[in-house]
Design a protein around this motif. Structure first.
Motif, PDB file in Angstrom:
ATOM      1  N   MET A   1       2.405  -1.547   7.127  1.00  0.00           N
ATOM      2  CA  MET A   1       2.446  -0.949   5.791  1.00  0.00           C
ATOM      3  C   MET A   1       1.458  -1.650   4.866  1.00  0.00           C
ATOM      4  O   MET A   1       0.745  -1.004   4.084  1.00  0.00           O
ATOM      5  N   HIS A   2       1.395  -2.971   4.962  1.00  0.00           N
ATOM      6  CA  HIS A   2       0.466  -3.745   4.147  1.00  0.00           C
ATOM      7  C   HIS A   2      -0.984  -3.381   4.486  1.00  0.00           C
ATOM      8  O   HIS A   2      -1.831  -3.214   3.576  1.00  0.00           O
ATOM      9  N   LYS A   3      -1.259  -3.214   5.776  1.00  0.00           N
ATOM     10  CA  LYS A   3      -2.610  -2.859   6.236  1.00  0.00           C
ATOM     11  C   LYS A   3      -3.025  -1.484   5.713  1.00  0.00           C
ATOM     12  O   LYS A   3      -4.207  -1.238   5.426  1.00  0.00           O
ATOM     13  N   LYS A   4      -2.061  -0.575   5.591  1.00  0.00           N
ATOM     14  CA  LYS A   4      -2.349   0.784   5.140  1.00  0.00           C
ATOM     15  C   LYS A   4      -2.388   0.916   3.619  1.00  0.00           C
ATOM     16  O   LYS A   4      -2.567   2.016   3.083  1.00  0.00           O
ATOM     17  N   GLY A   5      -2.186  -0.200   2.934  1.00  0.00           N
ATOM     18  CA  GLY A   5      -2.358  -0.188   1.484  1.00  0.00           C
ATOM     19  C   GLY A   5      -1.101  -0.041   0.675  1.00  0.00           C
ATOM     20  O   GLY A   5      -1.154   0.154  -0.550  1.00  0.00           O
ATOM     21  N   TYR A   6       0.063  -0.121   1.296  1.00  0.00           N
ATOM     22  CA  TYR A   6       1.310  -0.043   0.531  1.00  0.00           C
ATOM     23  C   TYR A   6       1.422  -1.267  -0.377  1.00  0.00           C
ATOM     24  O   TYR A   6       1.074  -2.389   0.023  1.00  0.00           O
ATOM     25  N   SER A   7       1.933  -1.057  -1.583  1.00  0.00           N
ATOM     26  CA  SER A   7       2.109  -2.174  -2.518  1.00  0.00           C
ATOM     27  C   SER A   7       3.342  -2.993  -2.121  1.00  0.00           C
ATOM     28  O   SER A   7       4.175  -2.546  -1.321  1.00  0.00           O
ATOM     29  N   LEU A   8       3.441  -4.172  -2.691  1.00  0.00           N
ATOM     30  CA  LEU A   8       4.588  -5.050  -2.419  1.00  0.00           C
ATOM     31  C   LEU A   8       5.894  -4.351  -2.782  1.00  0.00           C
ATOM     32  O   LEU A   8       6.869  -4.387  -2.022  1.00  0.00           O
ATOM     33  N   ASP A   9       5.911  -3.704  -3.960  1.00  0.00           N
ATOM     34  CA  ASP A   9       7.132  -3.023  -4.406  1.00  0.00           C
ATOM     35  C   ASP A   9       7.505  -1.884  -3.460  1.00  0.00           C
ATOM     36  O   ASP A   9       8.690  -1.664  -3.175  1.00  0.00           O
ATOM     37  N   GLN A  10       6.512  -1.143  -2.975  1.00  0.00           N
ATOM     38  CA  GLN A  10       6.778  -0.036  -2.059  1.00  0.00           C
ATOM     39  C   GLN A  10       7.368  -0.537  -0.738  1.00  0.00           C
ATOM     40  O   GLN A  10       8.307   0.043  -0.193  1.00  0.00           O
ATOM     41  N   ILE A  11       6.804  -1.636  -0.227  1.00  0.00           N
ATOM     42  CA  ILE A  11       7.307  -2.198   1.044  1.00  0.00           C
ATOM     43  C   ILE A  11       8.748  -2.669   0.887  1.00  0.00           C
ATOM     44  O   ILE A  11       9.608  -2.432   1.741  1.00  0.00           O
ATOM     45  N   VAL A  12       9.014  -3.335  -0.249  1.00  0.00           N
ATOM     46  CA  VAL A  12      10.379  -3.836  -0.511  1.00  0.00           C
ATOM     47  C   VAL A  12      11.356  -2.677  -0.591  1.00  0.00           C
ATOM     48  O   VAL A  12      12.463  -2.725  -0.038  1.00  0.00           O
ATOM     49  N   GLU A  13      10.969  -1.612  -1.279  1.00  0.00           N
ATOM     50  CA  GLU A  13      11.857  -0.459  -1.458  1.00  0.00           C
ATOM     51  C   GLU A  13      12.132   0.252  -0.130  1.00  0.00           C
ATOM     52  O   GLU A  13      13.278   0.624   0.159  1.00  0.00           O
ATOM     53  N   ILE A  14      11.112   0.427   0.690  1.00  0.00           N
ATOM     54  CA  ILE A  14      11.253   1.180   1.941  1.00  0.00           C
ATOM     55  C   ILE A  14      12.013   0.376   3.003  1.00  0.00           C
ATOM     56  O   ILE A  14      12.863   0.916   3.721  1.00  0.00           O
TER      57      ILE A  14
END
Length: 312
Positions: free
Chosen positions: A286-299
């Motif tokens: 997810m980080h590699k694909k550009g997801y933000s920190l908040d998005q990763i935490v939420e998902i």
């Protein structure tokens, strides 16, 4: 990194404890008797109780060194068993190779005895050829008899030896007897001597326990005892009903219980480690694909500190 190392060491320790418990179980006289009956001609047709009476003293488990000059210092005819957890673990820490199980058993005619070694392997080794190691063990069991079983040039007093190897997680069940034979290259000459002194028995256990069949009686027994899938109750019930092995209130029951508890602990740790690895891969992707920190935490429902630690 430190956490992963600690987990690896903990798992290695538990696996060593599991292996030691398995060897203690195989080292019970009643279990050894069933192995002897189905591998050595001398004991075929006898009952397990009859063979138990022929086993001298108690088997040594993980205590007798294989190294030259050390084997015959440890074996004492008719001595009591010395038990402990220093099998593979001691080998790693001290550089000492130890026989898994070694003991004396009298021949049924009462005139002589043989020396038996039983080795248990989780799988066929990939760092060396297992037959070569078995040959070395047989050689040590023979050479170590000097000044213990025979003195000087009295080579006729050498006792026969058997090294029995139980190799788990094989593709199929198998068993073979490796021993000396005489090939006459020019004419025939009957040389004086005993070709039956060195013997190797190789037993391959498949991953699946075979159905009841006389041909696979030993494989079914060993597969049941060493299974990491069956519960302690299932193991004890099967060996009691099918092999008439007493299991209540004795070492067999205790050691089966210990093995099953350790096996469950190893399984749970492996599953947890697998889940952690999968979670880490998801976060990194997810980080590699550009997801933000908040998005990763939420998902992922992970806390911020955990995600930050994974991302680095």
């Amino acid at each position: 990194m430190i956490t992963e190392l600690r987990q690896t060491l903990t798992k290695t320790e538990k696996e060593a404890q599991y292996d030691a418990a398995a060897k203690c179980l195989l080292g019970e006289k009643i279990i050894l008797a069933h192995i002897l009956i189905r591998t050595i001609d001398e004991f075929k047709g006898m009952t397990a109780d009859e063979v138990v009476l022929l086993i001298e003293g108690e088997p040594y488990i993980g205590q007798v060194p294989v190294e030259p000059g050390a084997t015959n210092q440890k074996i004492e005819y008719g001595s009591t068993r010395i038990t402990g957890m220093n099998t593979e673990n001691a080998e790693m820490n001290e550089g000492t190779t130890l026989f898994d199980i070694i003991f004396y058993v009298r021949m049924k005619n009462g005139r002589s005895k043989i020396i038996i070694n039983v080795e248990a392997q989780r799988k066929e080794p990939d760092k060396y050829w297992i037959i070569n190691r078995a040959i070395f063990y047989v050689g040590r069991m023979i050479s170590s008899q000097k000044e213990r079983e025979f003195t000087g040039m009295n080579y006729d007093d050498i006792e026969p030896v058997y090294s029995i190897w139980i190799c788990m997680n094989m593709q199929e069940n198998s068993m073979c007897h490796i021993h000396l034979v005489q090939d006459d290259l020019i004419d025939a000459k009957q040389w004086k001597g005993d070709l039956d002194i060195p013997n190797i028995i190789m037993i391959g256990l498949s991953k699946e326990i075979p159905e009841q069949d006389e041909k696979y009686e030993l494989h079914r027994l060993l597969g049941t005892l060493l299974s990491e899938k069956l519960s302690a109750e299932e193991k004890l019930q099967r060996v009691s009903m099918e092999y008439d092995i007493p299991v209540k209130g004795n070492n067999v029951e205790k050691e089966v219980s210990i093995m099953c508890n350790l096996s469950q602990g190893i399984k749970e740790e492996s599953e947890a480690k697998g889940e952690e690895k999968a979670r880490t891969e998801i976060v990194l992707n997810m980080h590699k694909k550009g997801y933000s920190l908040d998005q990763i935490v939420e998902i992922t429902n992970l806390d911020v500190s955990t995600v930050k630690a994974i991302i680095g």
